[in-house]
Design an enzyme around this catalytic site. Sequence first.
Site, PDB file in Angstrom:
ATOM      1  N   GLU A 162      75.851  10.811  99.382  1.00 41.78           N
ATOM      2  CA  GLU A 162      77.054  10.047  99.669  1.00 41.78           C
ATOM      3  C   GLU A 162      78.205  10.310  98.693  1.00 41.78           C
ATOM      4  O   GLU A 162      78.627   9.433  97.934  1.00 41.78           O
ATOM      5  CB  GLU A 162      76.748   8.549  99.722  1.00 41.78           C
ATOM      6  CG  GLU A 162      75.781   8.170 100.837  1.00 41.78           C
ATOM      7  CD  GLU A 162      75.597   6.665 100.975  1.00 41.78           C
ATOM      8  OE1 GLU A 162      76.152   5.907 100.149  1.00 41.78           O
ATOM      9  OE2 GLU A 162      74.905   6.237 101.907  1.00 41.78           O
ATOM     10  N   GLU A 358      68.839   7.442 105.200  1.00 41.09           N
ATOM     11  CA  GLU A 358      68.872   6.022 104.856  1.00 41.09           C
ATOM     12  C   GLU A 358      69.275   5.231 106.087  1.00 41.09           C
ATOM     13  O   GLU A 358      70.228   5.585 106.779  1.00 41.09           O
ATOM     14  CB  GLU A 358      69.884   5.706 103.742  1.00 41.09           C
ATOM     15  CG  GLU A 358      69.549   6.225 102.376  1.00 41.09           C
ATOM     16  CD  GLU A 358      70.615   5.830 101.346  1.00 41.09           C
ATOM     17  OE1 GLU A 358      71.307   4.812 101.566  1.00 41.09           O
ATOM     18  OE2 GLU A 358      70.756   6.547 100.353  1.00 41.09           O
TER      19      GLU A 358
END
Length: 474
Positions: A162, A358
């Site tokens: 991320e 995720e």
Amino acid sequence: MTFPHGFIWGTATASYQIEGATTADGRGPSIWDTFAAQPGKILGDATGERACEHFHRYRDDIELLHELGMPYYRFSTAWSRIMPDGRTIEPRGIAFYDRLIDRLLERDITPMLTLYHWDLPQALEDEGGWRNRDVAAYFADYAQTVHKALGDRVRQWTTINEPFCAAFLGYGNGQHAPGLKDEGAALVAAHHLLLAHGHGAQALRASGADEVSIVLNFSPVLTEVDDEVHREAARKFDFLHNRFFLDPVLGRGYPPELLEDLAHVGTLEPAIEDGDLEIIAQPLDWLGVNYYAPTRSTPLADPAADSNCPLPGLRGMDVMPPQGELTSFGWEQRPESFTDLLLWLTEHCDGLPLIVAENGAAFADVVEDGRVHDAERVRYFAKHIGAVHNAVARGADVRGYLAWSLLDNFEWAMGYTQRFGLVHVDFETQQRIVKDSARFFAAVVAGNSAPERAGAHDAVDDVPGQQDEQRDDR
């Protein structure tokens, strides 16, 4: 729900969120240690000093993974534990991950390693952090060092997790470490994070890594009106949140419309040097996809007006409140957006395989008679795993699903107030309690596993905390 043969199942964690032991065995300070030490930066002034004490209790946590029947475990290494100053190798740091991986393999769990999950060594931040182009080169050295030590047992590697959060929340709006509020710095940091991915991927390939990936977080954009001005507002958010990171990784460079959107900030294009985009566009074996919630957008009457959304350079649109069922984080639960995202990515990425790296939700769990009956999280997982199944049935090339997260943990700026774990952690006693959602997820995994594994781990006992000194050996 039956998934294709060979589908990857597991859970995920991040080093700073679970390890604790922030000064153990030569570990250097990271930007999160520094950030958390500043009063008011973290809710409740919490820190990661103890977190889940995974550094000392990793054997117990791996046993939980085994008893739950998890075939895969995605974790991150802490750069500051392996290289306290960002450059110099600390053998004791490598030794911890060496023990961790050996134990995973002993329990028939495949390790998936992420090199960077936001915890930059503070020594490198003192040199400018991700604003400093040189840090991307230092990251390649770090990647090579970790692969040299652990690559004989780890096949699947992720460079950066991320970069959106690390750049835009860390350097743009100050919500995350290192806590800067500088739009221009955020854009430069984002480019250098992508450059670090490229250099790191090259280093991993040169070292013989089998599979290389990057993990990006996506937020599909919803509009209430299908007209030109609403579509343009959605485009601006989508290009900055999603396409800023995805398109360069795919070899398409930054979208011209995005560069035009950000021209008034004036820092991104000067940061792009000759050859950068080629370095960023390294071949990938799969793309890691993190999904939590969609975003609802609306146009502003003045296209030059600043947005209420704290992303660098965003103008002419606002973000609307979420609708329907929300998690305790205030995130909208909309599994159909998950399906749409996976289908779009399969088309946009020209067949690059996807792994959900995720997906999960925070809720206000309650311990009753030694159990956690988290019915909301069970429903969340049922619907979102169903959304993945729907996407696969409709042609999305999704190869795996990793639940976030194994453990309740240090949830960044929210401290210990938000619980995402399949396993409840009492942060005072460090007792672990397997939640109903873990049992549900374990049943899904068992039902989609090879015959010799299915049903092998039906019974899961609660694991109490153990004394630290019992957890330092292999």
